[in-house]
Design a protein around this motif. Structure first.
Motif, PDB file in Angstrom:
ATOM      1  N   ALA A   1      -2.153   3.473   4.842  1.00  9.66           N
ATOM      2  CA  ALA A   1      -0.922   3.400   4.052  1.00  9.66           C
ATOM      3  C   ALA A   1      -0.045   4.635   4.218  1.00  9.66           C
ATOM      4  O   ALA A   1       0.571   5.100   3.273  1.00  9.66           O
TER       5      ALA A   1
ATOM      6  N   VAL B   1      10.582   4.949   0.197  1.00  9.57           N
ATOM      7  CA  VAL B   1       9.490   4.237   0.849  1.00  9.57           C
ATOM      8  C   VAL B   1       9.863   2.799   1.203  1.00  9.57           C
ATOM      9  O   VAL B   1       9.881   2.412   2.367  1.00  9.57           O
TER      10      VAL B   1
ATOM     11  N   HIS C   1       7.708   5.471   8.523  1.00 11.44           N
ATOM     12  CA  HIS C   1       8.991   5.972   9.023  1.00 11.44           C
ATOM     13  C   HIS C   1       9.113   7.482   8.868  1.00 11.44           C
ATOM     14  O   HIS C   1      10.132   8.052   9.156  1.00 11.44           O
TER      15      HIS C   1
ATOM     16  N   PHE D   1       5.277  14.685   0.952  1.00 11.63           N
ATOM     17  CA  PHE D   1       5.916  13.744   0.028  1.00 11.63           C
ATOM     18  C   PHE D   1       5.643  14.103  -1.433  1.00 11.63           C
ATOM     19  O   PHE D   1       6.561  14.226  -2.248  1.00 11.63           O
TER      20      PHE D   1
ATOM     21  N   ARG E   1      -2.694  14.073   2.878  1.00 11.94           N
ATOM     22  CA  ARG E   1      -1.592  13.690   2.011  1.00 11.94           C
ATOM     23  C   ARG E   1      -2.075  13.493   0.574  1.00 11.94           C
ATOM     24  O   ARG E   1      -1.417  13.890  -0.382  1.00 11.94           O
TER      25      ARG E   1
ATOM     26  N   LEU F   1      -3.662   1.783 -10.706  1.00 16.41           N
ATOM     27  CA  LEU F   1      -2.895   0.739 -10.024  1.00 16.41           C
ATOM     28  C   LEU F   1      -3.226  -0.641 -10.569  1.00 16.41           C
ATOM     29  O   LEU F   1      -2.492  -1.593 -10.353  1.00 16.41           O
TER      30      LEU F   1
ATOM     31  N   PHE G   1       3.324   6.562   5.303  1.00 15.31           N
ATOM     32  CA  PHE G   1       4.719   6.119   5.377  1.00 15.31           C
ATOM     33  C   PHE G   1       5.115   6.089   6.850  1.00 15.31           C
ATOM     34  O   PHE G   1       5.246   7.122   7.494  1.00 15.31           O
TER      35      PHE G   1
ATOM     36  N   ASP H   1       0.803  -1.218   0.000  1.00 17.00           N
ATOM     37  CA  ASP H   1       0.000   0.000   0.000  1.00 17.00           C
ATOM     38  C   ASP H   1       0.841   1.276   0.000  1.00 17.00           C
ATOM     39  O   ASP H   1       0.536   2.228  -0.701  1.00 17.00           O
ATOM     40  N   GLU H   2       1.896   1.283   0.815  1.00 22.54           N
ATOM     41  CA  GLU H   2       2.692   2.511   0.892  1.00 22.54           C
ATOM     42  C   GLU H   2       3.321   2.833  -0.456  1.00 22.54           C
ATOM     43  O   GLU H   2       3.353   3.994  -0.875  1.00 22.54           O
TER      44      GLU H   2
ATOM     45  N   PHE I   1      -6.325   4.985   1.209  1.00 26.84           N
ATOM     46  CA  PHE I   1      -6.502   3.552   1.376  1.00 26.84           C
ATOM     47  C   PHE I   1      -7.275   3.245   2.664  1.00 26.84           C
ATOM     48  O   PHE I   1      -7.301   4.039   3.596  1.00 26.84           O
TER      49      PHE I   1
ATOM     50  N   GLU J   1       2.138   1.946  -3.359  1.00 24.41           N
ATOM     51  CA  GLU J   1       1.077   2.388  -4.263  1.00 24.41           C
ATOM     52  C   GLU J   1       0.674   3.826  -3.971  1.00 24.41           C
ATOM     53  O   GLU J   1       0.427   4.614  -4.886  1.00 24.41           O
ATOM     54  N   ALA J   2       0.635   4.169  -2.699  1.00 20.03           N
ATOM     55  CA  ALA J   2       0.324   5.543  -2.329  1.00 20.03           C
ATOM     56  C   ALA J   2       1.369   6.478  -2.922  1.00 20.03           C
ATOM     57  O   ALA J   2       1.037   7.518  -3.499  1.00 20.03           O
ATOM     58  N   ALA J   3       2.647   6.108  -2.802  1.00 23.78           N
ATOM     59  CA  ALA J   3       3.723   6.939  -3.333  1.00 23.78           C
ATOM     60  C   ALA J   3       3.575   7.119  -4.841  1.00 23.78           C
ATOM     61  O   ALA J   3       3.744   8.213  -5.367  1.00 23.78           O
ATOM     62  N   ILE J   4       3.206   6.011  -5.511  1.00 23.09           N
ATOM     63  CA  ILE J   4       3.076   6.086  -6.970  1.00 23.09           C
ATOM     64  C   ILE J   4       1.937   7.027  -7.365  1.00 23.09           C
ATOM     65  O   ILE J   4       2.096   7.858  -8.255  1.00 23.09           O
TER      66      ILE J   4
ATOM     67  N   ARG K   1       1.347   7.197 -11.847  1.00 27.97           N
ATOM     68  CA  ARG K   1       1.992   8.394 -11.307  1.00 27.97           C
ATOM     69  C   ARG K   1       1.687   9.638 -12.122  1.00 27.97           C
ATOM     70  O   ARG K   1       1.875  10.757 -11.660  1.00 27.97           O
TER      71      ARG K   1
END
Lengths: 289, 644
Positions: B84, A203, B88, B97, B145, B51, B86, A184-185, B80, A187-190, B72
């Protein structure tokens, strides 16, 4: 506290789950003692013996043994091979675990089994396989000889053997972690416009870093300590193709106990150091999570 | 249009997960995709986000075709179910981001971050890690976000799934507010109808990969077109009723509800009526009702649930057979669900067991032609076998309807098989009630025929819905016999037929198009199969002259299916003999079903004898007599029947 509480009540309380009685306390201490004795006898005593024997003729003898040119060359060879093997296997482990965790493809389970193969096969056999492949009688032997490339009985052979044996450590550590953390992370970034490299470095890599470090440490410990496979491919050329474990064996067989145990103590220190780093990593890792 | 989906199809390991979905979502609209889990809504959302790729169809965002554009570059914001975030990165880094990706200056990033945090009311939490936030706060960060890069479209995948009720409501309000403030086109996926009602400008309901219906929440609730939507959106009693010029009646007791829309279906026929629990009035006697009397009943169970009282009322003898909603176990006797307000409870207090009269405030008739199934077999053994067929039961369960059984000895008689189709009416040994014999088209099977349906309290309805017969040698004769006696739909079912993956649709004559499409749409809503209309032109020298004609027919078929029934289907054109081409197409794989529209019973023998003799595939024959001109399919508003 006992004042005013009848004995019967106290006894009844004691039978409730979670209450200490004399018996449960005794059993607990007995179990702890047995495991401690076991640990001390089987793990601590040998460790102590290593250092005791190494220093049995005093510090000077120890230093002499360590400063011996053959020993120094063995140490150098061990470090050089680890410096190549560990990064290569880290890269491979990342790639393998990435594609296993993220993609569905035919032959995935076969691929997984293949990664595990080095763990299942005895290291000596791994070494023999290398000789069969690259040795003079091997498949590529003549071609290699014609092109003046020496692999067996040389540094490349040692590196390939160690690489083969420590193949699974990083991948095995990362695959379950990546599968558990999901996609998921990324995919979120993408969807936020990040490209493949950025997604990976910003990520994925931070996400699995603790597992990765742990895998690298295990891989490193195994690389430095590998005996069987290296023994077969190295050819035991003193000062050239002898790694620390091999050197220890040679010294031991020459009845140079101080020398053997001095080198052994170095290797043990490396191992202990690795374990300490591992513990620290685990602590910080869990704290951060 | 902000988002346009055109016949989007996604298959996954052979199964069709998203099945021909076409959809337009306007600028600034809040669209909710609602449906049970596994309905394909998340897959559809992921396809919009890029996706998940699609196997067929096109997706455009703001007029730009993005079907083959990478995720992208689509410029959507996605939230989500499990946030989801990040893990860290701090809240600030998470939100920034997308801005970092776009190489925005630090000062501008900070300003945008502050603005977003204010929008989701999380000011001051910039330096926290996601693990230090509660679930609701994490989801707020996720929303902020997703909005950071000012996407044109915001997609939310079950965003409240993991939150408890109170926080859910609060977050719902926030999201609605943010959406209004930014005017951003939003698609939200959920399985919670309450959530859909609270948020949506428009709701689209998905099941089995198909977009069944869409519309304004109140419209969908008041006037659903399908059984699934009627029961999925709120509670609903589904009843089998008979509609005639006099009105609606339930069961065998001719309790005629006074008003019915005019001009539609003069002939008496079976319909499915939706009766919301809150639209039923309870009174001590028929005279005391302020609304139209429907039936008598007895209170069986009373449940207190805060503002409302929930009752289960057993229908009296006369109307007991009307109830068709099958509970999961299928063994419950027929009940009506009724809810009453506090006020109604005070005016007329009830105890379990009490006899009451039921009145109807408002009733909605579903425009579905497949109201129920009636197994027709020459003897009880075949009937039992046929009634136990898995495909039939699967259909009936999904359609929330019942399978009645009619044992009709003449179906297997030698006289029938030997008789010429046109003489069937006059052939001996066929038991018809005196009234029906004179007018075959309105024949009703006599109640005296031994019937397994008696357990249902059923006393011989007119051919309700589809007649089901077994695929045996001579099935063609049975089909003809039934069609000549008033059946409009006959389903020929081979033993242990699998659930179809593909439904082929064909009609012989353009005047059968409407009826065939209506039946097809009704059936396809309940199976996870792809629909293919097969147009067939005769092979010959005039091929090129015919081609445009054939294409025209295909396009007409497609647009009518889409416009009238909300059914999306693929089309293909073949040349040759109709029966042969259909047989060839069916032979491609066993899990297919054929829907065949005809206008003349004689056609069956002339053209489809080979196909229908003992078919290996389930075939549903839709009979639309050519000479009869039928009024247009009732518009949705005309379906609404008001009482009192």
């Amino acid at each position: 506290m006992a004042i005013g509480v009848p004995l019967a009540v106290r006894e009844e309380l004691a039978t409730r789950p979670g209450r200490d009685t004399l018996f449960t306390v005794a059993v607990r201490w007995l179990l702890i003692a047995v495991s401690l004795v076991f640990l001390a006898g089987l793990l601590l005593a040998p460790l102590a013996t290593v250092f005791a024997t190494a220093f049995s003729h005093g510090l000077r003898a120890y230093l002499n043994a360590v400063m011996d040119p053959d020993t120094r060359s063995a140490i150098r060879l061990t470090l050089v091979s680890a410096a190549v093997v560990v990064p290569v296997n880290t890269l491979f482990g990342l790639a393998a675990s990435w594609c296993i965790a993220k993609f569905e493809f035919r032959g995935k389970s076969f691929f997984l089994t293949l990664i595990d193969l080095p763990l299942a096969v005895s290291p000596v056999i791994s070494g023999m396989l290398m000789v069969l492949l690259f040795g003079l009688q091997g498949w590529f032997g003549h071609w290699l000889q014609d092109h003046n490339i020496s692999i067996i009985f040389a540094l490349p052979g040692i590196i390939i053997a160690e690489m083969f044996v420590t193949f699974p450590y990083v991948a095995r550590e990362l695959i379950p972690l990546m599968q558990q953390l999901g996609n998921d992370e990324e995919e979120a970034a993408i969807t936020m416009g990040a490209g493949a490299w950025m997604t990976f470095f910003r990520v994925t890599l931070p996400k699995v870093r603790w597992g990765l470090i742990y895998g690298v440490i295990l891989c490193n410990a195994r690389t430095m300590g590998e005996f069987g496979a290296v023994s077969v491919v190295s050819g035991h050329i003193r000062g050239l193709t002898i790694t620390m474990p091999l050197h220890i064996e040679i010294l031991y067989e020459q009845y140079d106990f101080v020398g053997a145990f001095a080198v052994a103590s170095l290797l043990t220190l490396l191992a202990v150091l690795t374990l300490i780093i591992k513990t620290l990593v685990e602590r910080t890792g869990y704290k951060r999570r | 249009m902000s988002i346009t989906l055109d016949q989007v199809t996604k298959r996954y390991q052979g199964a069709t997960v998203v099945n021909d979905v076409s959809l337009d979502i306007g600028d600034g609209e809040f669209f909710v995709l609602l449906g049970p889990s596994g309905g394909g809504k998340t897959t559809l959302l992921r396809a919009v986000a890029g996706l998940t790729g699609v196997d067929h169809g096109r997706i455009s965002l703001h007029g730009r075709d993005v079907t083959h554009v990478a995720a992208r570059e689509r410029g959507v914001g996605l939230v989500f179910q499990n946030y989801a975030l990040f893990r860290h990165m701090t809240v600030a880094d998470n939100i920034e981001f997308a801005l970092r990706v776009r190489r925005m200056r630090a000062a501008a990033r900070r300003a945008r971050r502050k603005e977003l945090l204010r929008l989701v009311s999380l000011e001051g939490l910039d330096d926290r890690l996601p693990a230090q936030l509660s679930g609701g706060q994490q989801q707020r960060v996720a929303v902020a976000r997703a909005l950071a890069h000012k996407p044109e479209v915001l997609l939310l995948d079950e965003p409240f799934g993991a939150l408890d009720a109170k926080i859910r409501e609060e977050l719902r309000r926030t999201i609605r507010q943010v959406q209004r403030e930014l005017g951003i086109t939003t698609v939200l996926v959920t399985h919670d109808q309450e959530e859909a009602f609270a948020l949506a400008d428009r709701i689209g309901i998905m099941n089995l990969g198909r977009l069944l219906e869409m519309g304004r929440p109140d419209d969908l609730y008041a006037r659903p077109a399908t059984r699934f939507v009627a029961t999925f959106l709120g509670a609903a009693n589904l009843l089998l009723a008979r509609q005639s010029a006099r009105g609606l009646s339930f069961g065998s007791d001719p309790v005629v509800v006074p008003h019915v829309e005019s001009g539609v279906h003069v002939r008496e026929h079976e319909v499915v009526a939706v009766l919301r629990p809150e639209e039923i009035e309870l009174a001590p006697s028929r005279e005391a009702l302020s609304t139209a009397y429907m039936a008598d009943g007895a209170v069986d169970e009373i449940l207190f649930s805060g503002a409302l009282e929930r009752l289960r009322v057993r229908l009296g003898d006369g109307a007991a057979g009307a109830h068709v909603v099958r509970s999961e176990s299928g063994s419950d006797p027929p009940y009506l669900e009724v809810t009453r307000s506090q006020h109604e409870q005070r005016v007329f207090p009830l105890v379990p067991g009490q006899e009451v009269a039921l009145g109807v405030r408002r009733l909605h008739v579903l425009p579905t032609p497949l109201s129920s199934f009636m197994v027709c077999a020459p003897n009880e053994e075949i009937a039992r076998q046929l009634g136990g067929e898995s495909l039939l039961n699967e259909l009936a369960t999904r359609m929330k309807t019942r399978i009645a059984v009619q044992v009709e000895p003449s179906l297997g008689s030698a006289a029938l098989i030997g008789s010429a189709p046109s003489l069937a009416a006059a052939s001996p040994g066929i038991a018809l009630s005196p009234g029906a014999a004179s007018s075959l088209r309105s024949a009703s099977l006599p109640g005296s025929v031994p019937s397994l349906a008696e357990a249902d309290g059923d006393e011989g309805l007119a051919f309700g819905g589809a007649a089901v017969i077994a695929s045996r040698p001579g099935a063609l004769r049975s089909v003809e016999w039934l069609l000549n006696r008033g059946a409009e739909k006959v389903f020929v079912l081979p033993p242990s037929a699998p659930s179809p993956r593909r439904v082929l649709i064909h009609w012989v004559d353009e005047s059968a198009r409407r009826a065939t499409l209506a039946v097809s749409a009704s059936l396809l809503r309940h199976v996870s199969a792809e629909a293919v209309y097969v147009g067939i032109l005769p092979q010959g020298g005039a091929l090129n002259a015919q081609r445009p004609l054939g294409m025209r027919a295909l396009l007409d078929a497609r647009s009518e299916a889409q416009a009238v029934h909300g059914l999306d289907m693929r089309t293909e054109l073949r040349f040759g003999d109709v029966a042969r081409e259909l047989a060839l197409r069916l032979a491609e794989s066993p899990d297919q079903l054929l829907i065949l529209g005809i206008t003349d019973v004689a056609e069956l023998d002339k053209r489809f004898a080979s196909l229908l003799d003992e078919p290996r595939w389930p075939i549903l024959i839709v009979y639309e007599p050519g000479e009869r001109t039928r009024a247009a399919e009732p518009a949705r508003t005309a379906d609404l029947i008001r009482f009192a």
